[in-house]
Design a protein around this motif. Structure first.
Motif, PDB file in Angstrom:
ATOM      1  N   VAL A  93      59.102  54.401 -65.268  1.00 13.96           N
ATOM      2  CA  VAL A  93      58.966  55.770 -64.767  1.00 13.96           C
ATOM      3  C   VAL A  93      57.502  55.957 -64.379  1.00 13.96           C
ATOM      4  CG1 VAL A  93      59.164  58.216 -65.265  1.00 13.96           C
ATOM      5  CG2 VAL A  93      60.856  56.621 -66.191  1.00 13.96           C
ATOM      6  N   TYR A  94      57.276  56.369 -63.148  1.00 16.35           N
ATOM      7  CA  TYR A  94      55.926  56.551 -62.630  1.00 16.35           C
ATOM      8  C   TYR A  94      55.593  58.043 -62.624  1.00 16.35           C
ATOM      9  CZ  TYR A  94      55.651  51.700 -61.175  1.00 16.35           C
ATOM     10  OH  TYR A  94      55.602  50.326 -61.170  1.00 16.35           O
ATOM     11  N   HIS A  95      54.458  58.362 -63.234  1.00 15.86           N
ATOM     12  CA  HIS A  95      54.015  59.744 -63.325  1.00 15.86           C
ATOM     13  C   HIS A  95      52.727  59.931 -62.543  1.00 15.86           C
ATOM     14  CE1 HIS A  95      56.711  60.876 -66.736  1.00 15.86           C
ATOM     15  NE2 HIS A  95      56.598  59.581 -67.024  1.00 15.86           N
ATOM     16  N   CYS A  96      52.648  61.025 -61.833  1.00 15.12           N
ATOM     17  CA  CYS A  96      51.412  61.462 -61.220  1.00 15.12           C
ATOM     18  C   CYS A  96      50.635  62.263 -62.263  1.00 15.12           C
ATOM     19  CB  CYS A  96      51.757  62.325 -60.012  1.00 15.12           C
ATOM     20  SG  CYS A  96      50.356  63.003 -59.122  1.00 15.12           S
ATOM     21  N   ALA A  97      49.317  62.088 -62.303  1.00 11.92           N
ATOM     22  CA  ALA A  97      48.530  62.745 -63.339  1.00 11.92           C
ATOM     23  C   ALA A  97      47.137  63.083 -62.836  1.00 11.92           C
ATOM     24  CB  ALA A  97      48.428  61.841 -64.567  1.00 11.92           C
ATOM     25  N   THR A  98      46.522  64.058 -63.460  1.00 14.35           N
ATOM     26  CA  THR A  98      45.126  64.382 -63.187  1.00 14.35           C
ATOM     27  C   THR A  98      44.238  63.814 -64.290  1.00 14.35           C
ATOM     28  OG1 THR A  98      45.321  66.519 -64.311  1.00 14.35           O
ATOM     29  CG2 THR A  98      45.671  66.502 -61.933  1.00 14.35           C
ATOM     30  N   TYR A  99      43.022  63.495 -63.909  1.00 16.71           N
ATOM     31  CA  TYR A  99      42.044  62.923 -64.838  1.00 16.71           C
ATOM     32  C   TYR A  99      40.688  63.560 -64.588  1.00 16.71           C
ATOM     33  CZ  TYR A  99      45.555  59.176 -65.038  1.00 16.71           C
ATOM     34  OH  TYR A  99      46.720  58.463 -65.184  1.00 16.71           O
ATOM     35  N   VAL A 100      39.831  63.462 -65.580  1.00 18.61           N
ATOM     36  CA  VAL A 100      38.444  63.879 -65.386  1.00 18.61           C
ATOM     37  C   VAL A 100      37.728  62.882 -64.481  1.00 18.61           C
ATOM     38  CG1 VAL A 100      36.243  64.287 -66.537  1.00 18.61           C
ATOM     39  CG2 VAL A 100      38.373  65.097 -67.586  1.00 18.61           C
ATOM     40  N   ASP A 101      38.032  61.601 -64.648  1.00 22.07           N
ATOM     41  CA  ASP A 101      37.475  60.574 -63.787  1.00 22.07           C
ATOM     42  C   ASP A 101      38.442  59.402 -63.730  1.00 22.07           C
ATOM     43  OD1 ASP A 101      35.344  60.086 -66.535  1.00 22.07           O
ATOM     44  OD2 ASP A 101      37.005  58.761 -66.025  1.00 22.07           O
ATOM     45  N   CYS A 102      38.095  58.378 -62.943  1.00 23.52           N
ATOM     46  CA  CYS A 102      38.977  57.227 -62.761  1.00 23.52           C
ATOM     47  C   CYS A 102      38.528  56.013 -63.556  1.00 23.52           C
ATOM     48  CB  CYS A 102      39.061  56.861 -61.272  1.00 23.52           C
ATOM     49  SG  CYS A 102      39.990  58.032 -60.265  1.00 23.52           S
ATOM     50  N   LEU A 103      37.643  56.174 -64.492  1.00 21.47           N
ATOM     51  CA  LEU A 103      37.108  55.033 -65.233  1.00 21.47           C
ATOM     52  C   LEU A 103      38.174  54.443 -66.161  1.00 21.47           C
ATOM     53  CD1 LEU A 103      33.608  56.494 -66.103  1.00 21.47           C
ATOM     54  CD2 LEU A 103      34.209  54.883 -64.276  1.00 21.47           C
ATOM     55  N   PRO A 104      38.047  53.154 -66.493  1.00 22.52           N
ATOM     56  CA  PRO A 104      38.995  52.546 -67.439  1.00 22.52           C
ATOM     57  C   PRO A 104      39.054  53.337 -68.744  1.00 22.52           C
ATOM     58  CG  PRO A 104      37.639  50.872 -66.414  1.00 22.52           C
ATOM     59  CD  PRO A 104      37.067  52.200 -65.988  1.00 22.52           C
ATOM     60  N   GLY A 105      40.266  53.435 -69.304  1.00 21.57           N
ATOM     61  CA  GLY A 105      40.426  54.221 -70.517  1.00 21.57           C
ATOM     62  C   GLY A 105      40.573  55.706 -70.260  1.00 21.57           C
ATOM     63  N   ARG A 106      40.740  56.106 -69.016  1.00 22.40           N
ATOM     64  CA  ARG A 106      40.867  57.520 -68.656  1.00 22.40           C
ATOM     65  C   ARG A 106      42.081  58.124 -69.360  1.00 22.40           C
ATOM     66  NH1 ARG A 106      41.877  54.237 -64.350  1.00 22.40           N
ATOM     67  NH2 ARG A 106      44.014  54.213 -63.521  1.00 22.40           N
ATOM     68  N   ILE A 107      41.954  59.421 -69.639  1.00 23.14           N
ATOM     69  CA  ILE A 107      42.991  60.159 -70.342  1.00 23.14           C
ATOM     70  C   ILE A 107      43.612  61.178 -69.391  1.00 23.14           C
ATOM     71  CG2 ILE A 107      43.535  61.630 -72.311  1.00 23.14           C
ATOM     72  CD1 ILE A 107      42.652  58.832 -73.071  1.00 23.14           C
ATOM     73  N   GLU A 108      44.953  61.230 -69.368  1.00 20.97           N
ATOM     74  CA  GLU A 108      45.635  62.196 -68.532  1.00 20.97           C
ATOM     75  C   GLU A 108      45.425  63.620 -69.058  1.00 20.97           C
ATOM     76  OE1 GLU A 108      47.280  59.633 -69.980  1.00 20.97           O
ATOM     77  OE2 GLU A 108      47.420  58.255 -68.280  1.00 20.97           O
ATOM     78  N   THR A 109      45.135  64.555 -68.147  1.00 24.13           N
ATOM     79  CA  THR A 109      44.985  65.956 -68.553  1.00 24.13           C
ATOM     80  C   THR A 109      46.206  66.778 -68.161  1.00 24.13           C
ATOM     81  OG1 THR A 109      43.740  66.347 -66.506  1.00 24.13           O
ATOM     82  CG2 THR A 109      42.469  65.933 -68.496  1.00 24.13           C
ATOM     83  N   ASN A 110      46.884  66.398 -67.112  1.00 20.58           N
ATOM     84  CA  ASN A 110      48.145  67.019 -66.688  1.00 20.58           C
ATOM     85  C   ASN A 110      48.988  65.924 -66.042  1.00 20.58           C
ATOM     86  OD1 ASN A 110      47.485  70.146 -66.847  1.00 20.58           O
ATOM     87  ND2 ASN A 110      45.755  69.171 -65.863  1.00 20.58           N
ATOM     88  N   TRP A 111      50.307  66.052 -66.109  1.00 19.33           N
ATOM     89  CA  TRP A 111      51.159  65.077 -65.452  1.00 19.33           C
ATOM     90  C   TRP A 111      52.503  65.668 -65.097  1.00 19.33           C
ATOM     91  CZ3 TRP A 111      49.274  64.619 -70.348  1.00 19.33           C
ATOM     92  CH2 TRP A 111      50.188  64.747 -71.391  1.00 19.33           C
TER      93      TRP A 111
END
Length: 121
Positions: A93-111
């Motif tokens: 399942v592929y989810h679209c999500a927002t992040y603070v940045d695109c760096l490795p280890g990024r955390i989703e803030t909304n999806w």
């Protein structure tokens, strides 16, 4: 309020292509990085791609690099994930999500709720 709605998933044979779309609220496109993560049964969540909101800088996981392409259309408020050379291990399942940045280890803030992609013969 951030709203993300995915579309474009489906069943495809190995080696085939699909394009996922993520309709995003204008606020999301203007102020966040946006990307895609996938979740397969029994596997860890994997961030596969990300693009910054204000600069055309993109990131890809090693597992999809060279096969997937992320892009954004600000006028249509849509982010796309073009997936070529699909493999059975891309099934998820592929989810679209927002992040603070695109760096490795990024955390989703909304999806969003996600789109099922199944690669099988």
């Amino acid at each position: 309020q951030v709203q993300l709605v995915e579309s474009g998933g489906g069943l495809v044979q190995p080696g085939g292509s699909l394009r996922l779309s993520c309709a995003a609220s204008a606020f999301a496109l203007d102020y966040y990085a946006i990307g895609w993560f996938r979740q397969a049964p029994g596997k860890e969540r994997e961030g596969v791609s990300c693009i910054y909101g204000r600069e055309p800088i993109t990131y890809y996981s090693d597992s999809v690099k060279g096969r997937f392409t992320i892009s954004r259309d600000g006028r249509r408020r849509t982010v796309y994930l073009q997936m070529n050379g699909l493999k059975p291990e891309d099934t998820a399942v592929y989810h679209c999500a927002t992040y603070v940045d695109c760096l490795p280890g990024r955390i989703e803030t909304n999806w969003g709720q996600g789109a099922q992609v199944t690669v099988s013969s």
